[in-house]
Design a protein around this motif. Structure first.
Motif, mmCIF file in Angstrom:
data_model
loop_
_atom_site.group_PDB
_atom_site.id
_atom_site.type_symbol
_atom_site.label_atom_id
_atom_site.label_comp_id
_atom_site.label_asym_id
_atom_site.label_seq_id
_atom_site.Cartn_x
_atom_site.Cartn_y
_atom_site.Cartn_z
ATOM 1 N N THR A 39 86.974 17.349 6.227
ATOM 2 C CA THR A 39 87.917 16.401 5.643
ATOM 3 C C THR A 39 89.123 17.116 5.028
ATOM 4 O OG1 THR A 39 86.698 16.409 3.559
ATOM 5 C CG2 THR A 39 86.132 14.696 5.160
ATOM 6 N N ASP A 40 89.119 18.452 5.031
ATOM 7 C CA ASP A 40 90.199 19.246 4.446
ATOM 8 C C ASP A 40 91.320 19.475 5.466
ATOM 9 O OD1 ASP A 40 91.545 20.903 2.575
ATOM 10 O OD2 ASP A 40 90.728 22.670 3.589
ATOM 11 N N PHE A 41 92.508 18.989 5.152
ATOM 12 C CA PHE A 41 93.655 19.091 6.048
ATOM 13 C C PHE A 41 94.013 20.546 6.349
ATOM 14 C CE2 PHE A 41 98.325 19.490 6.368
ATOM 15 C CZ PHE A 41 98.504 18.871 7.586
ATOM 16 N N GLU A 42 94.043 21.397 5.332
ATOM 17 C CA GLU A 42 94.436 22.797 5.526
ATOM 18 C C GLU A 42 93.474 23.514 6.467
ATOM 19 O OE1 GLU A 42 97.232 24.225 4.486
ATOM 20 O OE2 GLU A 42 97.852 22.372 3.503
ATOM 21 N N HIS A 43 92.189 23.266 6.288
ATOM 22 C CA HIS A 43 91.177 23.862 7.181
ATOM 23 C C HIS A 43 91.372 23.370 8.616
ATOM 24 C CE1 HIS A 43 87.330 25.297 8.661
ATOM 25 N NE2 HIS A 43 87.095 24.066 9.119
ATOM 26 N N ASN A 44 91.659 22.077 8.767
ATOM 27 C CA ASN A 44 91.846 21.498 10.093
ATOM 28 C C ASN A 44 93.091 22.046 10.787
ATOM 29 O OD1 ASN A 44 89.547 20.020 9.691
ATOM 30 N ND2 ASN A 44 90.593 18.110 9.269
ATOM 31 N N LYS A 45 94.137 22.342 10.014
ATOM 32 C CA LYS A 45 95.341 22.938 10.603
ATOM 33 C C LYS A 45 94.995 24.265 11.269
ATOM 34 C CE LYS A 45 98.501 23.419 7.494
ATOM 35 N NZ LYS A 45 99.726 23.509 6.680
ATOM 36 N N GLN A 58 86.915 11.595 7.243
ATOM 37 C CA GLN A 58 86.713 10.860 6.006
ATOM 38 C C GLN A 58 86.029 9.538 6.291
ATOM 39 O OE1 GLN A 58 90.598 10.580 4.269
ATOM 40 N NE2 GLN A 58 90.426 12.567 3.250
ATOM 41 N N GLY A 59 86.400 8.886 7.368
ATOM 42 C CA GLY A 59 85.773 7.632 7.762
ATOM 43 C C GLY A 59 84.321 7.838 8.157
ATOM 44 N N ALA A 60 84.016 8.989 8.767
ATOM 45 C CA ALA A 60 82.651 9.282 9.183
ATOM 46 C C ALA A 60 81.751 9.560 7.978
ATOM 47 C CB ALA A 60 82.648 10.484 10.130
ATOM 48 N N VAL A 61 82.342 10.130 6.924
ATOM 49 C CA VAL A 61 81.568 10.465 5.717
ATOM 50 C C VAL A 61 81.290 9.211 4.899
ATOM 51 C CG1 VAL A 61 81.662 11.712 3.525
ATOM 52 C CG2 VAL A 61 82.416 12.817 5.611
ATOM 53 N N ALA A 62 82.289 8.344 4.778
ATOM 54 C CA ALA A 62 82.165 7.157 3.925
ATOM 55 C C ALA A 62 81.226 6.122 4.475
ATOM 56 C CB ALA A 62 83.534 6.511 3.740
ATOM 57 N N GLY A 92 92.952 14.660 19.279
ATOM 58 C CA GLY A 92 92.058 14.735 18.123
ATOM 59 C C GLY A 92 90.637 14.340 18.468
ATOM 60 N N ASN A 93 90.470 13.264 19.229
ATOM 61 C CA ASN A 93 89.126 12.830 19.618
ATOM 62 C C ASN A 93 88.458 13.840 20.544
ATOM 63 O OD1 ASN A 93 89.133 10.458 18.111
ATOM 64 N ND2 ASN A 93 90.132 9.312 19.735
ATOM 65 N N LEU A 94 89.229 14.427 21.450
ATOM 66 C CA LEU A 94 88.694 15.438 22.348
ATOM 67 C C LEU A 94 88.221 16.664 21.560
ATOM 68 C CD1 LEU A 94 88.299 16.105 25.373
ATOM 69 C CD2 LEU A 94 90.530 17.200 25.293
ATOM 70 N N LEU A 95 89.010 17.094 20.584
ATOM 71 C CA LEU A 95 88.611 18.228 19.756
ATOM 72 C C LEU A 95 87.350 17.914 18.950
ATOM 73 C CD1 LEU A 95 92.075 19.469 18.474
ATOM 74 C CD2 LEU A 95 90.531 20.692 19.994
ATOM 75 N N LEU A 96 87.262 16.703 18.415
ATOM 76 C CA LEU A 96 86.078 16.322 17.645
ATOM 77 C C LEU A 96 84.830 16.266 18.511
ATOM 78 C CD1 LEU A 96 87.392 13.599 15.197
ATOM 79 C CD2 LEU A 96 86.392 15.800 14.608
ATOM 80 N N GLU A 97 84.983 15.852 19.760
ATOM 81 C CA GLU A 97 83.833 15.812 20.671
ATOM 82 C C GLU A 97 83.369 17.212 21.042
ATOM 83 O OE1 GLU A 97 84.642 13.516 24.176
ATOM 84 O OE2 GLU A 97 85.197 11.741 23.005
ATOM 85 N N GLN A 98 84.314 18.098 21.328
ATOM 86 C CA GLN A 98 83.978 19.433 21.794
ATOM 87 C C GLN A 98 83.606 20.400 20.672
ATOM 88 O OE1 GLN A 98 87.248 20.763 24.215
ATOM 89 N NE2 GLN A 98 86.673 19.451 25.937
ATOM 90 N N TYR A 99 84.232 20.242 19.505
ATOM 91 C CA TYR A 99 84.018 21.179 18.396
ATOM 92 C C TYR A 99 83.791 20.429 17.087
ATOM 93 C CZ TYR A 99 86.487 24.048 21.838
ATOM 94 O OH TYR A 99 86.892 24.675 22.991
ATOM 95 N N PRO A 100 82.730 19.653 16.971
ATOM 96 C CA PRO A 100 82.549 18.857 15.745
ATOM 97 C C PRO A 100 82.353 19.707 14.488
ATOM 98 C CG PRO A 100 80.602 18.740 17.128
ATOM 99 C CD PRO A 100 81.658 19.464 17.920
ATOM 100 N N GLU A 101 81.778 20.894 14.641
ATOM 101 C CA GLU A 101 81.519 21.742 13.481
ATOM 102 C C GLU A 101 82.765 22.471 12.992
ATOM 103 O OE1 GLU A 101 81.530 24.138 17.016
ATOM 104 O OE2 GLU A 101 80.394 22.335 16.587
ATOM 105 N N ALA A 102 83.832 22.446 13.772
ATOM 106 C CA ALA A 102 85.051 23.187 13.420
ATOM 107 C C ALA A 102 85.961 22.409 12.475
ATOM 108 C CB ALA A 102 85.819 23.554 14.686
ATOM 109 N N PHE A 103 85.653 21.137 12.202
ATOM 110 C CA PHE A 103 86.548 20.302 11.411
ATOM 111 C C PHE A 103 85.851 19.718 10.195
ATOM 112 C CE2 PHE A 103 88.177 20.243 15.737
ATOM 113 C CZ PHE A 103 89.477 20.649 15.516
#
Length: 62
Positions: A25-31, A58-62, A12-23
């Motif tokens: 807070t919506d679970f269905e979109h993230n799937k 969600q933690g990043a937004v709050a 999950g952290n690797l995906l967030l680092e490489q593709y931050p715009e692809a994710f």
């Protein structure tokens, strides 16, 4: 065989680092994003990664 939480977090952290715009807070979109960006075949693992990423966002937004 159980999937270790460290694998979920690392992926999950690797995906967030490489593709931050692809994710979001919506679970269905993230799937869909996890399916498109990885070769994870297990539905359970995909859902756990998507849920972890949604929670991190969600933690990043709050």
């Amino acid at each position: 065989m159980a999937i270790k939480p460290a694998y979920i977090k690392k992926t999950g952290n690797l995906l967030l680092e490489q593709y931050p715009e692809a994710f979001s807070t919506d679970f269905e979109h993230n799937k869909e994003s996890v399916t498109a960006l990885t070769n994870v075949e297990s539905k359970g693992v995909r859902n756990r990664i998507a849920g972890y990423v949604a929670r991190k966002q969600q933690g990043a937004v709050a």
